[in-house]
Design a protein around this motif. Sequence first.
Motif: not given
Length: 531
Positions: A153-154, A209, A211-212, A224
């Motif tokens: 994860d981010e 997220n 994008y992050k 993604w």
Amino acid sequence: MLVYCSSLALDPVGGAQDVIRQIAVWVGKRCRSFIDPERLGHGIRDFNIAGKYHIQSRVSVDDDNSPVYPFLFCAQLSHADEQVSGRRWVMEVGLQQDTPDSEIICTFLLKTDEVSARVTTPIQVTRPRLVQDIVEHCNPSNYTPGLRVKRLDEKSAAAFLIEVEREERSYPIVIISPWRDGKYLVAPERIRSLLIGIADVVAIQQGANTYKIEDILGRRYAAWRGAINIVFKPRRGGKPSYCESILLHPDDLNNLLEEGKSIESEVLAIITHRTNLPYSWQHISLDVVNRKILRRQLGKSIERAKQNNETAEYVALLEEADRELQEKDNEVAILRSDLEETTVEARKLQADIDGLKYALSGRESSTDENTDEVEAITPLREAISAVFKDDPSLEQSLTIISALFPDRVVVLESAYSSARDSIQFRYGSKAFKLLWNLAIGYWEALASGLGDGQAKDVFGHNAFAANESEVLSAAGKSRRTFHYRGRDIEMQKHLKIGVKDSVAETLRVHFEWLSDEQRIVIGYCGKHLDF
């Protein structure tokens, strides 16, 4: 043909005999017959079952069947393909243990032998069931790639990037992202079970997220909207932090499913294409064990000859044979090392070539005449200046888009030619904004896995059409078909301004999205084409 190769480090409670027992059980199930583990472990010259299955094994043991260290063992099962005439399957499992207390290296090799080039039926790459059996019963090392699915994860992305670019990493990493509904197109656990011992599998957490994560990892290592990214081990020398990667987009994966193919088999095939050869060099084959046995016998013969005061010529002959075997082993090791270095260098050069093509492919036209750098950028300067004046021509707008987005947009010469024919078009600023949104918002939406239905919103009301409003004639289809990299592409998608039959007030920009290249190809930019 090599189909599958891998290697595991094991620490079974019962030592090598535990592994041999699992091999015997697997062979028995495969042949529908009992295979004595003790007999298999002592060596079988050639055991035939029902005229279909052939079993062989070799082992490095002393005269009293006690292990000789380094201990080597190999078992081979071969049989004809039940569906394809002229094809034979060969499965080998090898073991090596340097000392009684050290870990056991277990190697696997699955291949096919064809009687001639006429045997062309495709093979679906798979992992032998035996690999999973040994993993479940023989205690693999905690450092084994693919032992468990890792999560991303981010918050963990920065630490993951360090692992990706770690120069000592010797295995690929498969990054799997969830679809918009939070589900994966293929279960990460399924891919992990196929890749154990070969690659690590990392699943992006549902709800993370992306994008992050992409901001932290960079686009090369990100995934993604259901995509799967395969990141190979770092390239050594020059750029230690550079890793080649292959991104499988959701469209690619869905196409595989529509064709009745397996996503996990495709991922396994991509990876084993790179890893099979290096793993095959490390494999403990029947030949490797036979050479070990022969060298041991030679050594014992030399000692006996010396103790019995046999002729010096006989002793010298045995020593020379031993020396030649050692030299051949060294030569093979050197050749393999040279081949691996050459392969790495070839991939590096190919990546450089691809990078140059990538940079130069924004416009498909010859630039050999433009040797002066100032002359080369003059049209771009004039085009940008015209944009600031709110009066760019269609050709100038295409020039800017092509120069600023070579990784996203390819403008064909046919588009430039049609733009020059529409020099009278009045709404240059409006056309530029549509092209700008095409290269930014529309491209980003499609690249993230969205469809036209959502991506078109970036253009505003009634400025985009996925196809023509009327049925096209043969001539109409021909007018909308453009040649790109050796293929003809019909481009019905278009941006539009105006409806009059007027060069000055009406514009159509015909293009197509190529998911395999992640690019938009513009083939036409001018007046409305006849249906």
